[in-house]
Structure formats: structure tokens, C-alpha cells
Design a protein around this motif. Structure first.
Motif, PDB file in Angstrom:
ATOM      1  N   THR A   9      41.460  44.625  40.805  1.00  0.00           N
ATOM      2  CA  THR A   9      41.461  45.024  39.408  1.00  0.00           C
ATOM      3  C   THR A   9      40.536  44.219  38.519  1.00  0.00           C
ATOM      4  OG1 THR A   9      43.375  43.658  39.102  1.00  0.00           O
ATOM      5  CG2 THR A   9      43.774  45.964  39.554  1.00  0.00           C
ATOM      6  N   VAL A  10      40.388  44.659  37.277  1.00  0.00           N
ATOM      7  CA  VAL A  10      39.462  44.070  36.308  1.00  0.00           C
ATOM      8  C   VAL A  10      39.966  42.718  35.811  1.00  0.00           C
ATOM      9  CG1 VAL A  10      38.452  44.366  34.014  1.00  0.00           C
ATOM     10  CG2 VAL A  10      38.673  46.295  35.527  1.00  0.00           C
ATOM     11  N   SER A  11      39.061  41.771  35.676  1.00  0.00           N
ATOM     12  CA  SER A  11      39.408  40.437  35.196  1.00  0.00           C
ATOM     13  C   SER A  11      39.267  40.348  33.690  1.00  0.00           C
ATOM     14  CB  SER A  11      38.499  39.403  35.846  1.00  0.00           C
ATOM     15  OG  SER A  11      38.770  38.141  35.311  1.00  0.00           O
ATOM     16  N   PHE A  12      40.146  39.568  33.080  1.00  0.00           N
ATOM     17  CA  PHE A  12      40.093  39.354  31.644  1.00  0.00           C
ATOM     18  C   PHE A  12      39.474  38.005  31.295  1.00  0.00           C
ATOM     19  CE2 PHE A  12      42.358  43.019  30.485  1.00  0.00           C
ATOM     20  CZ  PHE A  12      43.296  43.243  31.470  1.00  0.00           C
ATOM     21  N   THR A  13      39.050  37.249  32.286  1.00  0.00           N
ATOM     22  CA  THR A  13      38.455  35.954  32.011  1.00  0.00           C
ATOM     23  C   THR A  13      36.960  36.094  31.856  1.00  0.00           C
ATOM     24  OG1 THR A  13      38.267  35.490  34.368  1.00  0.00           O
ATOM     25  CG2 THR A  13      40.257  34.699  33.264  1.00  0.00           C
ATOM     26  N   ALA A  14      36.374  35.191  31.120  1.00  0.00           N
ATOM     27  CA  ALA A  14      34.944  35.286  30.837  1.00  0.00           C
ATOM     28  C   ALA A  14      34.086  34.737  31.969  1.00  0.00           C
ATOM     29  CB  ALA A  14      34.629  34.541  29.551  1.00  0.00           C
ATOM     30  N   THR A  15      34.636  33.846  32.753  1.00  0.00           N
ATOM     31  CA  THR A  15      33.861  33.261  33.839  1.00  0.00           C
ATOM     32  C   THR A  15      34.580  33.495  35.154  1.00  0.00           C
ATOM     33  OG1 THR A  15      34.988  31.146  33.575  1.00  0.00           O
ATOM     34  CG2 THR A  15      32.943  31.455  32.336  1.00  0.00           C
ATOM     35  N   ALA A  16      33.831  33.371  36.223  1.00  0.00           N
ATOM     36  CA  ALA A  16      34.417  33.575  37.541  1.00  0.00           C
ATOM     37  C   ALA A  16      35.491  32.528  37.789  1.00  0.00           C
ATOM     38  CB  ALA A  16      33.339  33.491  38.613  1.00  0.00           C
ATOM     39  N   ALA A  17      36.608  32.976  38.319  1.00  0.00           N
ATOM     40  CA  ALA A  17      37.708  32.082  38.645  1.00  0.00           C
ATOM     41  C   ALA A  17      37.468  31.481  40.019  1.00  0.00           C
ATOM     42  CB  ALA A  17      39.021  32.857  38.624  1.00  0.00           C
ATOM     43  N   GLU A  18      38.200  30.451  40.301  1.00  0.00           N
ATOM     44  CA  GLU A  18      38.142  29.856  41.631  1.00  0.00           C
ATOM     45  C   GLU A  18      38.760  30.846  42.615  1.00  0.00           C
ATOM     46  OE1 GLU A  18      40.165  26.020  43.777  1.00  0.00           O
ATOM     47  OE2 GLU A  18      39.696  25.892  41.651  1.00  0.00           O
ATOM     48  N   PRO A  19      38.169  31.029  43.786  1.00  0.00           N
ATOM     49  CA  PRO A  19      38.730  31.983  44.749  1.00  0.00           C
ATOM     50  C   PRO A  19      40.195  31.692  45.068  1.00  0.00           C
ATOM     51  CG  PRO A  19      36.566  31.260  45.452  1.00  0.00           C
ATOM     52  CD  PRO A  19      36.950  30.409  44.268  1.00  0.00           C
ATOM     53  N   VAL A  20      40.956  32.751  45.192  1.00  0.00           N
ATOM     54  CA  VAL A  20      42.391  32.653  45.453  1.00  0.00           C
ATOM     55  C   VAL A  20      42.682  32.476  46.944  1.00  0.00           C
ATOM     56  CG1 VAL A  20      44.558  33.962  45.338  1.00  0.00           C
ATOM     57  CG2 VAL A  20      42.976  33.999  43.413  1.00  0.00           C
ATOM     58  N   THR A  21      41.869  33.061  47.791  1.00  0.00           N
ATOM     59  CA  THR A  21      42.143  33.092  49.225  1.00  0.00           C
ATOM     60  C   THR A  21      42.504  31.735  49.823  1.00  0.00           C
ATOM     61  OG1 THR A  21      40.630  34.967  49.398  1.00  0.00           O
ATOM     62  CG2 THR A  21      41.303  33.937  51.452  1.00  0.00           C
ATOM     63  N   PRO A  22      41.765  30.658  49.539  1.00  0.00           N
ATOM     64  CA  PRO A  22      42.105  29.370  50.158  1.00  0.00           C
ATOM     65  C   PRO A  22      43.469  28.818  49.736  1.00  0.00           C
ATOM     66  CG  PRO A  22      39.878  29.312  49.272  1.00  0.00           C
ATOM     67  CD  PRO A  22      40.519  30.584  48.788  1.00  0.00           C
ATOM     68  N   LYS A  23      44.016  29.319  48.634  1.00  0.00           N
ATOM     69  CA  LYS A  23      45.297  28.832  48.136  1.00  0.00           C
ATOM     70  C   LYS A  23      46.494  29.577  48.725  1.00  0.00           C
ATOM     71  CE  LYS A  23      43.221  27.620  43.730  1.00  0.00           C
ATOM     72  NZ  LYS A  23      43.222  27.886  42.289  1.00  0.00           N
ATOM     73  N   LEU A  24      46.233  30.660  49.423  1.00  0.00           N
ATOM     74  CA  LEU A  24      47.312  31.476  49.976  1.00  0.00           C
ATOM     75  C   LEU A  24      47.835  30.884  51.282  1.00  0.00           C
ATOM     76  CD1 LEU A  24      45.721  35.013  49.494  1.00  0.00           C
ATOM     77  CD2 LEU A  24      47.476  33.950  48.060  1.00  0.00           C
ATOM     78  N   THR A  25      49.119  31.065  51.513  1.00  0.00           N
ATOM     79  CA  THR A  25      49.666  30.690  52.815  1.00  0.00           C
ATOM     80  C   THR A  25      49.117  31.666  53.847  1.00  0.00           C
ATOM     81  OG1 THR A  25      51.592  32.140  52.601  1.00  0.00           O
ATOM     82  CG2 THR A  25      51.831  29.856  51.756  1.00  0.00           C
ATOM     83  N   ASP A  26      49.224  31.303  55.117  1.00  0.00           N
ATOM     84  CA  ASP A  26      48.751  32.202  56.177  1.00  0.00           C
ATOM     85  C   ASP A  26      49.446  33.554  56.092  1.00  0.00           C
ATOM     86  OD1 ASP A  26      47.003  30.291  57.145  1.00  0.00           O
ATOM     87  OD2 ASP A  26      48.357  29.615  58.739  1.00  0.00           O
ATOM     88  N   LYS A  27      50.748  33.550  55.826  1.00  0.00           N
ATOM     89  CA  LYS A  27      51.495  34.804  55.744  1.00  0.00           C
ATOM     90  C   LYS A  27      51.017  35.648  54.567  1.00  0.00           C
ATOM     91  CE  LYS A  27      56.057  36.865  55.283  1.00  0.00           C
ATOM     92  NZ  LYS A  27      57.499  36.633  55.107  1.00  0.00           N
ATOM     93  N   LEU A  28      50.852  35.022  53.403  1.00  0.00           N
ATOM     94  CA  LEU A  28      50.389  35.775  52.234  1.00  0.00           C
ATOM     95  C   LEU A  28      48.981  36.322  52.448  1.00  0.00           C
ATOM     96  CD1 LEU A  28      51.743  33.602  49.291  1.00  0.00           C
ATOM     97  CD2 LEU A  28      52.588  35.834  50.049  1.00  0.00           C
ATOM     98  N   ASP A  29      48.132  35.526  53.069  1.00  0.00           N
ATOM     99  CA  ASP A  29      46.778  35.990  53.371  1.00  0.00           C
ATOM    100  C   ASP A  29      46.822  37.198  54.298  1.00  0.00           C
ATOM    101  OD1 ASP A  29      43.840  35.642  53.242  1.00  0.00           O
ATOM    102  OD2 ASP A  29      44.068  35.172  55.380  1.00  0.00           O
TER     103      ASP A  29
END
Length: 156
Positions: free
Chosen positions: A17-37
Motif C-alpha cells: 500500500t501507499v506510504s504516508f511518510t515523506a522519506t523512505a523508511a527502513e526496510p521491515v523485512t530484517p525486523k520480522l521473525t522467521d515465522k512472520l517473514d
């Protein structure tokens, strides 16, 4: 499943979905648990399939297929059955607030697309599908740029 649980479950879909932030956020993938990923990747494959089916259905005038696939996206069926309370806590600690806003928008667009399918409104289906696609692009550029480095933001 309660409304709260469904909302929490749908957070994972947010990466479309569309982001509401003005700058690119830090990637989420590395913060996910193996199960969530793993669950997120499963859900993304399901959404990718449904989006392809929706595109074909729109151009062929198969309104019921548009409605069914959009509803499937909205319902996020796999994730609603797969998250434990600990998974929800892990998810909430891994994703920024903007990610949650994007998830809500994407699911609302999917629900609206399902309604446009039921109403046999091709013009509205096209408009909503285009917005959903834009949301996918924006989310991939904001929150999973580590996986999709070639995706550029649609923001100016």
C-alpha cells in the motif's frame, strides 16, 4: 476472529500500500521473525495471484471474479488463521505506524473493489485496481526496498 484480530492480521498485508511518510523508511523485512517473514511471503504470493486474476477479470468483464478475488485480498485469509498473540506482538514491534496506515488503506481499497465487482462497475474497478497497484509499488519502495531495490517511489 474478532475485529481487533483481523486488523492486526491485516498489518502484514500492508506491504502492498501507499506510504504516508515523506522519506523512505527502513526496510521491515530484517525486523520480522522467521515465522512472520514466511507468513508475509505466503500472503504476498496469494495477493499477487489474486491481483493477476483481478486484472484478467476486469478486462474480460468477469465481475464476479473481480469481487471474489478482491474480497479474498480484503479478508487476508491465510494470516487470520496463522498469527499467535506473540506473533502479533512481534509484528507490532517490527513495523512503523505508517506501515499500519498503509495496511488499512489497502484493505479498504480491496473491499471497495469487491463492491465495484458486485456492482458490475468496470470504470470503478479499473480505478481501484490502479490505486491498489500504486499502493503495492509505494509499499515495496518504502518498506521492502531490500527485496525490491529496482522499485522506485511514485512520489514526486
Amino acid at each position: 476472529m474478532t475485529k481487533t484480530n483481523c486488523s492486526l492480521m491485516s498489518i502484514l498485508i500492508l506491504s502492498l500500500t501507499v506510504s504516508f511518510t515523506a522519506t523512505a523508511a527502513e526496510p521491515v523485512t530484517p525486523k520480522l521473525t522467521d515465522k512472520l517473514d514466511r507468513l508475509l511471503r505466503e500472503e504476498m504470493r496469494s495477493i499477487q495471484s489474486a491481483m493477476g486474476q483481478i486484472h484478467s477479470a476486469i478486462v474480460m468483464g468477469h465481475h464476479d471474479d473481480v469481487a471474489d478475488n478482491a474480497q479474498r485480498i480484503h479478508d487476508s485469509f491465510i494470516l487470520q488463521q496463522s498469527l499467535t498473540e506473540q506473533d502479533r506482538k512481534d509484528l507490532m514491534s517490527a513495523v512503523p505506524k505508517g506501515f499500519i496506515k498503509l495496511d488499512k488503506e489497502f484493505h479498504q481499497l480491496a473491499a471497495s473493489l469487491a463492491e465495484a465487482g458486485k456492482g458490475k462497475d468496470t470504470k470503478e474497478q479499473h480505478k481501484l485496481f490502479s490505486k491498489m497497484t500504486g499502493n503495492c509499488i509505494q509499499c515495496h519502495s518504502e518498506y521492502v526496498s531490500d527485496r525490491f531495490p529496482g522499485v522506485q517511489s511514485l512520489k514526486e
